[in-house]
Design a protein around this motif. Structure first.
Motif, mmCIF file in Angstrom:
data_model
loop_
_atom_site.group_PDB
_atom_site.id
_atom_site.type_symbol
_atom_site.label_atom_id
_atom_site.label_comp_id
_atom_site.label_asym_id
_atom_site.label_seq_id
_atom_site.Cartn_x
_atom_site.Cartn_y
_atom_site.Cartn_z
ATOM 1 N N ASP A 1 -88.979 55.536 41.893
ATOM 2 C CA ASP A 1 -89.942 56.585 42.220
ATOM 3 C C ASP A 1 -89.417 57.336 43.440
ATOM 4 O O ASP A 1 -88.400 56.974 44.013
ATOM 5 C CB ASP A 1 -91.300 55.956 42.512
ATOM 6 C CG ASP A 1 -92.452 56.937 42.361
ATOM 7 O OD1 ASP A 1 -92.197 58.097 41.995
ATOM 8 O OD2 ASP A 1 -93.598 56.536 42.613
ATOM 9 N N PHE A 2 -90.115 58.379 43.842
ATOM 10 C CA PHE A 2 -89.750 59.105 45.050
ATOM 11 C C PHE A 2 -90.782 58.826 46.134
ATOM 12 O O PHE A 2 -91.943 58.548 45.839
ATOM 13 C CB PHE A 2 -89.617 60.609 44.781
ATOM 14 C CG PHE A 2 -90.840 61.221 44.169
ATOM 15 C CD1 PHE A 2 -91.836 61.750 44.969
ATOM 16 C CD2 PHE A 2 -90.993 61.266 42.793
ATOM 17 C CE1 PHE A 2 -92.963 62.303 44.420
ATOM 18 C CE2 PHE A 2 -92.127 61.821 42.234
ATOM 19 C CZ PHE A 2 -93.108 62.344 43.039
ATOM 20 N N PHE A 3 -90.328 58.876 47.391
ATOM 21 C CA PHE A 3 -91.180 58.515 48.515
ATOM 22 C C PHE A 3 -90.955 59.482 49.662
ATOM 23 O O PHE A 3 -89.863 60.018 49.822
ATOM 24 C CB PHE A 3 -90.837 57.107 49.034
ATOM 25 C CG PHE A 3 -90.833 56.054 47.967
ATOM 26 C CD1 PHE A 3 -92.016 55.485 47.545
ATOM 27 C CD2 PHE A 3 -89.648 55.643 47.386
ATOM 28 C CE1 PHE A 3 -92.019 54.515 46.555
ATOM 29 C CE2 PHE A 3 -89.636 54.678 46.406
ATOM 30 C CZ PHE A 3 -90.828 54.111 45.984
ATOM 31 N N ASP B 1 -74.362 58.930 53.024
ATOM 32 C CA ASP B 1 -73.336 58.362 52.145
ATOM 33 C C ASP B 1 -73.515 58.785 50.694
ATOM 34 O O ASP B 1 -72.722 58.399 49.837
ATOM 35 C CB ASP B 1 -73.340 56.836 52.231
ATOM 36 C CG ASP B 1 -72.843 56.343 53.572
ATOM 37 O OD1 ASP B 1 -72.212 57.137 54.305
ATOM 38 O OD2 ASP B 1 -73.071 55.155 53.888
ATOM 39 N N GLY B 2 -74.562 59.538 50.393
ATOM 40 C CA GLY B 2 -74.793 60.023 49.045
ATOM 41 C C GLY B 2 -75.411 59.001 48.106
ATOM 42 O O GLY B 2 -75.415 59.197 46.897
ATOM 43 N N LEU B 3 -75.933 57.914 48.641
ATOM 44 C CA LEU B 3 -76.544 56.883 47.805
ATOM 45 C C LEU B 3 -78.017 57.162 47.519
ATOM 46 O O LEU B 3 -78.570 56.651 46.552
ATOM 47 C CB LEU B 3 -76.389 55.514 48.467
ATOM 48 C CG LEU B 3 -74.950 55.057 48.679
ATOM 49 C CD1 LEU B 3 -74.915 53.781 49.506
ATOM 50 C CD2 LEU B 3 -74.252 54.861 47.357
ATOM 51 N N VAL B 4 -78.636 57.956 48.382
ATOM 52 C CA VAL B 4 -80.034 58.334 48.215
ATOM 53 C C VAL B 4 -80.103 59.855 48.286
ATOM 54 O O VAL B 4 -79.444 60.473 49.125
ATOM 55 C CB VAL B 4 -80.921 57.697 49.319
ATOM 56 C CG1 VAL B 4 -82.339 58.229 49.268
ATOM 57 C CG2 VAL B 4 -80.923 56.190 49.200
ATOM 58 N N ASP B 5 -80.896 60.450 47.396
ATOM 59 C CA ASP B 5 -81.074 61.901 47.392
ATOM 60 C C ASP B 5 -82.304 62.264 48.207
ATOM 61 O O ASP B 5 -83.235 61.470 48.336
ATOM 62 C CB ASP B 5 -81.238 62.405 45.960
ATOM 63 C CG ASP B 5 -79.966 62.222 45.154
ATOM 64 O OD1 ASP B 5 -78.892 62.528 45.689
ATOM 65 O OD2 ASP B 5 -80.066 61.776 43.997
ATOM 66 N N THR B 6 -82.296 63.472 48.725
ATOM 67 C CA THR B 6 -83.416 63.942 49.521
ATOM 68 C C THR B 6 -83.666 65.417 49.224
ATOM 69 O O THR B 6 -82.748 66.138 48.851
ATOM 70 C CB THR B 6 -83.162 63.737 51.025
ATOM 71 O OG1 THR B 6 -84.313 64.167 51.749
ATOM 72 C CG2 THR B 6 -81.962 64.503 51.510
ATOM 73 N N ASP B 7 -84.916 65.824 49.372
ATOM 74 C CA ASP B 7 -85.258 67.222 49.181
ATOM 75 C C ASP B 7 -86.518 67.513 49.979
ATOM 76 O O ASP B 7 -87.417 66.676 50.064
ATOM 77 C CB ASP B 7 -85.488 67.522 47.699
ATOM 78 C CG ASP B 7 -85.391 69.009 47.398
ATOM 79 O OD1 ASP B 7 -85.010 69.784 48.301
ATOM 80 O OD2 ASP B 7 -85.700 69.390 46.257
ATOM 81 N N SER C 1 -93.038 68.469 53.427
ATOM 82 C CA SER C 1 -92.701 67.061 53.218
ATOM 83 C C SER C 1 -91.250 66.904 52.793
ATOM 84 O O SER C 1 -90.710 67.738 52.075
ATOM 85 C CB SER C 1 -93.593 66.449 52.144
ATOM 86 O OG SER C 1 -94.946 66.555 52.495
ATOM 87 N N VAL C 2 -90.651 65.799 53.219
ATOM 88 C CA VAL C 2 -89.291 65.458 52.815
ATOM 89 C C VAL C 2 -89.382 64.219 51.932
ATOM 90 O O VAL C 2 -89.953 63.203 52.325
ATOM 91 C CB VAL C 2 -88.399 65.175 54.039
ATOM 92 C CG1 VAL C 2 -87.007 64.814 53.608
ATOM 93 C CG2 VAL C 2 -88.368 66.391 54.960
#
Length: 121
Positions: A25-27, A57-63, A68-69
């Motif tokens: 899921d996203f958090f 490190d590119g293991l988790v994506d963010t937007d 909110s982030v």
């Protein structure tokens, strides 16, 4: 008194990735700061640094959506990135093998017609 040792940064990173992969899921950061101490034993104050290192490190994506982030990581992304890195390494290996073969051929051509030197005692 308990002499419990805290988790290292690598252990925290691993546990945070496990959390993302288990939940699928996203958090946002506040949710992670509440969830990580309960489920994975990561201190709430270090969650932001751990997640940021995973993002770097590119293991988790963010937007950022509005104010909110959001952060997310899915197991399929990790598998696909590992497959692509394997393909890149295989291509580099093939290029290196061809270079090695050409160097061997040029060495054989250079040694052709030369005699070994004999040392006189």
């Amino acid at each position: 008194m308990s002499k419990r040792k805290g988790l290292s940064l690598d252990e925290k990173r691993q546990k945070m990735l496990e959390l993302f992969n288990e939940k699928k899921d996203f958090f946002n950061l506040k949710e992670l700061e509440k969830m990580a101490p309960k489920e994975k034993g990561i201190v709430a104050q270090s969650v932001k640094d751990v997640v940021q290192s995973l993002v770097d490190d590119g293991l988790v994506d963010t937007d950022k959506i509005g104010t909110s982030v959001y952060f997310w990581a899915f197991p399929s992304k990790a598998i696909n990135s590992k497959k692509s890195s394997v393909k890149e390494l295989e291509a580099k290996l093939e290029v290196t093998k061809t270079k090695q073969d050409s160097v061997k051929q040029s060495l054989l051509k250079a040694n052709c017609g030369r005699e070994d030197t004999v040392s006189i005692p």
